[in-house]
Design an enzyme around this catalytic site. Sequence first.
Site, PDB file in Angstrom:
ATOM      1  CB  THR A   1      -0.987  -0.163   1.291  1.00 44.61           C
ATOM      2  OG1 THR A   1      -1.774  -1.141   1.212  1.00 44.61           O
ATOM      3  CG2 THR A   1      -1.761   1.294   1.276  1.00 44.61           C
TER       4      THR A   1
ATOM      5  CG  HIS B   1      -0.362   0.554  -4.896  1.00 43.59           C
ATOM      6  ND1 HIS B   1      -0.235   0.209  -6.150  1.00 43.59           N
ATOM      7  CD2 HIS B   1      -0.414  -0.705  -4.207  1.00 43.59           C
ATOM      8  CE1 HIS B   1      -0.380  -0.901  -6.113  1.00 43.59           C
ATOM      9  NE2 HIS B   1      -0.575  -1.653  -4.918  1.00 43.59           N
TER      10      HIS B   1
END
Length: 348
Positions: free
Chosen positions: A40, A43
């Site tokens: 995450t 990203h």
Amino acid sequence: MKALYKSRPHAGFELVDRPEPEAGASDVKIRVMTTGICGTDLHIQSWDAWAQSIIETPLIAGHEFYGEVVEIGEDVRDVKVGDRVSGEGHVVCGICRNCRAGRRQMCIHTVSVGVQRDGAFAEYVVIPETNVWVHHDESVTPELGAIFDPFGNAVHTALSFPLVGEDVLITGAGPIGLMAIAVARHAGARKIAITDVSAPRLELARRMGVDLAVDVSKMRVREAQQELGMREGFDIGLEMSGHPTALPEMIDNMNHGGRIAMLGLPSQSIDIDWGKVVTHMLTLKGIYGREMFETWYAMSAMLSSNPVLHRSISAVVTDKLSAADWEKGFEIARNGTGGKVVLDWTEL
């Protein structure tokens, strides 16, 4: 305090000075010692389409952490200053139907630490007391404590179905897939196979005690079954990769009545043979995060009772760097050939 800060909607972070967060009446303020780098976070750093769709800047990212409690709000009941803790990254509403039924991991109003609220890539972080997990086991090191969040993903996924005597296929030998090997072994699995295309990660899997590490660029899962001496397919599938070919091949190699737990998030649509799912009576279950807090109790119990599992999970951390070297840490994590990368916030 120093923090990895995304000041506006663009790629990258900046290591800058930011005001220390303030604890509310029911909150706990934690001095961050170590943080894990998650997919995450990659990203969010790259500011890809997913990040742009869910993130509002400015933001301090980071949700995998270990630290020491330095301040508590006036309504905090159990957590004490000086406690060594990790944190559940999903902050829930407490009043929706699922929360009231005790299914907090299914809260429809979940807010994620380091995604929709400031997180732990900083010297201090504030979370509600209800999200704090106090470590009473002194064998939990700062490095191990920093990966309780992804370890919990592995535990939640692996323990979704009974494993005693079952043959288990894990697709994806990233850190969570690697930890799932140790959990499945602890829970009594018979044969365990794992797939990937990264030679270093498959070697890590062998060190974790997997029965067969399969390079799917060279061998198909069907051949792996033969090598393991299997006759009827895998009983349990743990899909950790999100790769578009992983789930279809897993379905093709399941025994009738097989059960699949899916943690990997696909980046594109996956073409599934639903006729086979129906006629082979397969069960597919989506997994997101950790059961709150049954998974956390299971993690702590397994680590304290099984030295082999403790060593295996600890070994998933392959790189530890000063938080000042965060760019190098993110580069190692993005390369995808090793285990977990941990940043040390006590060395700045």
